[in-house]
Design a protein around this motif. Structure first.
Motif, PDB file in Angstrom:
ATOM      1  N   GLY A  54     -34.704   5.561 -27.019  1.00 37.00           N
ATOM      2  CA  GLY A  54     -34.944   6.358 -25.824  1.00 37.00           C
ATOM      3  C   GLY A  54     -33.623   6.792 -25.220  1.00 37.00           C
ATOM      4  N   ILE A  55     -33.479   8.091 -24.950  1.00 37.38           N
ATOM      5  CA  ILE A  55     -32.247   8.592 -24.337  1.00 37.38           C
ATOM      6  C   ILE A  55     -32.563   9.321 -23.036  1.00 37.38           C
ATOM      7  N   ASP A  56     -31.650   9.205 -22.097  1.00 39.14           N
ATOM      8  CA  ASP A  56     -31.798   9.880 -20.804  1.00 39.14           C
ATOM      9  C   ASP A  56     -30.401   9.997 -20.192  1.00 39.14           C
ATOM     10  N   PRO A  57     -30.079  11.141 -19.582  1.00 39.49           N
ATOM     11  CA  PRO A  57     -28.746  11.290 -18.995  1.00 39.49           C
ATOM     12  C   PRO A  57     -28.551  10.505 -17.702  1.00 39.49           C
ATOM     13  N   VAL A  58     -29.649  10.015 -17.112  1.00 44.32           N
ATOM     14  CA  VAL A  58     -29.562   9.284 -15.842  1.00 44.32           C
ATOM     15  C   VAL A  58     -29.377   7.797 -16.145  1.00 44.32           C
ATOM     16  N   GLU A  59     -28.189   7.276 -15.888  1.00 43.46           N
ATOM     17  CA  GLU A  59     -27.885   5.882 -16.221  1.00 43.46           C
ATOM     18  C   GLU A  59     -28.781   4.905 -15.469  1.00 43.46           C
ATOM     19  N   GLU A  60     -29.164   5.239 -14.248  1.00 42.16           N
ATOM     20  CA  GLU A  60     -30.039   4.355 -13.484  1.00 42.16           C
ATOM     21  C   GLU A  60     -31.392   4.189 -14.170  1.00 42.16           C
ATOM     22  N   SER A  61     -31.913   5.276 -14.725  1.00 41.98           N
ATOM     23  CA  SER A  61     -33.186   5.200 -15.439  1.00 41.98           C
ATOM     24  C   SER A  61     -33.066   4.328 -16.685  1.00 41.98           C
ATOM     25  N   ILE A  62     -31.966   4.483 -17.418  1.00 47.00           N
ATOM     26  CA  ILE A  62     -31.740   3.664 -18.609  1.00 47.00           C
ATOM     27  C   ILE A  62     -31.606   2.198 -18.215  1.00 47.00           C
ATOM     28  N   GLY A  63     -30.943   1.934 -17.106  1.00 46.17           N
ATOM     29  CA  GLY A  63     -30.821   0.559 -16.636  1.00 46.17           C
ATOM     30  C   GLY A  63     -32.179  -0.055 -16.336  1.00 46.17           C
ATOM     31  N   THR A  64     -33.058   0.723 -15.701  1.00 44.81           N
ATOM     32  CA  THR A  64     -34.419   0.255 -15.420  1.00 44.81           C
ATOM     33  C   THR A  64     -35.166  -0.035 -16.709  1.00 44.81           C
ATOM     34  N   ALA A  65     -35.049   0.873 -17.677  1.00 50.70           N
ATOM     35  CA  ALA A  65     -35.729   0.696 -18.965  1.00 50.70           C
ATOM     36  C   ALA A  65     -35.223  -0.551 -19.686  1.00 50.70           C
ATOM     37  N   GLN A  66     -33.912  -0.782 -19.666  1.00 49.53           N
ATOM     38  CA  GLN A  66     -33.352  -1.934 -20.351  1.00 49.53           C
ATOM     39  C   GLN A  66     -33.769  -3.246 -19.685  1.00 49.53           C
ATOM     40  N   ARG A  67     -33.846  -3.258 -18.366  1.00 44.16           N
ATOM     41  CA  ARG A  67     -34.285  -4.477 -17.675  1.00 44.16           C
ATOM     42  C   ARG A  67     -35.734  -4.800 -18.015  1.00 44.16           C
ATOM     43  N   HIS A  68     -36.567  -3.774 -18.061  1.00 48.10           N
ATOM     44  CA  HIS A  68     -37.967  -4.000 -18.413  1.00 48.10           C
ATOM     45  C   HIS A  68     -38.094  -4.465 -19.863  1.00 48.10           C
ATOM     46  N   LEU A  69     -37.284  -3.898 -20.741  1.00 47.59           N
ATOM     47  CA  LEU A  69     -37.315  -4.270 -22.147  1.00 47.59           C
ATOM     48  C   LEU A  69     -36.886  -5.717 -22.354  1.00 47.59           C
ATOM     49  N   SER A  70     -35.975  -6.196 -21.534  1.00 44.44           N
ATOM     50  CA  SER A  70     -35.462  -7.562 -21.685  1.00 44.44           C
ATOM     51  C   SER A  70     -36.544  -8.613 -21.475  1.00 44.44           C
ATOM     52  N   CYS A  71     -37.656  -8.226 -20.869  1.00 44.48           N
ATOM     53  CA  CYS A  71     -38.761  -9.165 -20.656  1.00 44.48           C
ATOM     54  C   CYS A  71     -39.594  -9.370 -21.916  1.00 44.48           C
ATOM     55  N   ASP A  72     -39.347  -8.577 -22.948  1.00 42.94           N
ATOM     56  CA  ASP A  72     -40.128  -8.651 -24.183  1.00 42.94           C
ATOM     57  C   ASP A  72     -39.182  -8.705 -25.379  1.00 42.94           C
ATOM     58  N   PRO A  73     -38.703  -9.905 -25.730  1.00 45.43           N
ATOM     59  CA  PRO A  73     -37.718 -10.033 -26.825  1.00 45.43           C
ATOM     60  C   PRO A  73     -38.214  -9.467 -28.151  1.00 45.43           C
ATOM     61  N   ASP A  74     -39.495  -9.604 -28.452  1.00 46.92           N
ATOM     62  CA  ASP A  74     -40.017  -9.078 -29.717  1.00 46.92           C
ATOM     63  C   ASP A  74     -39.892  -7.561 -29.777  1.00 46.92           C
ATOM     64  N   LEU A  75     -40.187  -6.901 -28.646  1.00 44.83           N
ATOM     65  CA  LEU A  75     -40.125  -5.449 -28.601  1.00 44.83           C
ATOM     66  C   LEU A  75     -38.695  -4.941 -28.710  1.00 44.83           C
TER      67      LEU A  75
END
Length: 243
Positions: A54-75
């Motif tokens: 997933g790519i997005d020019p808004v770093e804040e959005s990517i930060g949100t996505a990465q934090r949510h992803l960190s809750c699911d190690p398998d994903l």
């Protein structure tokens, strides 16, 4: 919208990738999610097996996505994020000589992105650069009609305030016919266009028979034709005798 777009993407990709993976139908499929925001579409695609960037020019959005992803190690084994534009990714892949098929994407998704772009030609060109021949491009966007102006801007922004004022610029909306023309001029063949509509009362999206408001489009990058040998078909005079 995921109730519509995830099956739309999955089913069209399964028509190409015939391998059967129970529970993970898109296993082995490499997907690029352009303008991914917080990962609302990226993660569901990863859950059905796709390997998604997933790519997005808004770093804040990517930060949100990465934090949510960190809750699911398998994903996190199948989903990754990067703060960049499609143009930057395309240039980076070109520098790394990414023209080899194993590093290009099987599919690109641009959901609710095209209506915000100032340069569709560059978008189409970059999609062509990072997508495998025969790969799929999925777009959901807004048609350029009086009805779409009334619903997407007047109702959604000004009356119901579903999205902030100024989110949309009607001049950047594009009709399916014009989008198809732009894509075909850049080596794509449009396979299907389906209309969809949001019901603010139920909060649900549904497929409809009209594409006058929102629509989903599936296109395929045409396979590159092999370069013909200019000498092919020409008579060989090298062994001819002369009198």
């Amino acid at each position: 919208m995921n109730d519509l777009r995830v099956p739309f993407i999955r089913d069209n990709l399964l028509n190409v990738h015939k391998a059967h993976h129970p529970g993970k139908p898109l296993a082995g499929v490499r997907v690029l999610d352009v303008g991914c925001g917080g990962g609302l579409l990226t993660e569901p695609l990863g859950r059905i097996g796709a390997k998604v960037l997933g790519i997005d020019p808004v770093e804040e959005s990517i930060g949100t996505a990465q934090r949510h992803l960190s809750c699911d190690p398998d994903l996190s084994e199948r989903v990754s994020y990067r703060a960049c534009t499609l143009e930057e990714l395309s240039a980076d892949m070109a520098e790394r000589e990414a023209g080899q098929g194993d590093v290009l994407f099987d599919a690109i998704i641009a959901s609710e992105v095209v209506e915000h772009l100032a340069d569709l030609e560059t978008f189409a060109l970059c999609c062509d650069h990072v997508l495998k021949p025969g790969g799929s491009l999925f777009i959901t966007t807004i048609n350029k009609t009086n009805l779409s102006y009334a619903l997407a801007i007047v109702v959604a922004e000004q009356l119901l305030r579903i999205v902030p004022r100024g989110t949309h610029d009607w001049e950047k909306f594009i009709s399916p016919i014009e989008l198809e023309r732009r894509l075909e001029s850049n080596g794509f063949s449009v396979k299907s266009v389906q209309g969809l509509m949001y019901n603010p009362a139920s909060g649900a999206w549904t497929w409809i028979n009209s594409d006058a408001i929102n629509y989903a489009l599936h296109a395929v990058k045409l396979a590159e034709e092999p370069q013909s040998d200019p000498q092919m078909g020409k008579p060989d005079h090298s062994a001819a005798s002369h009198t």
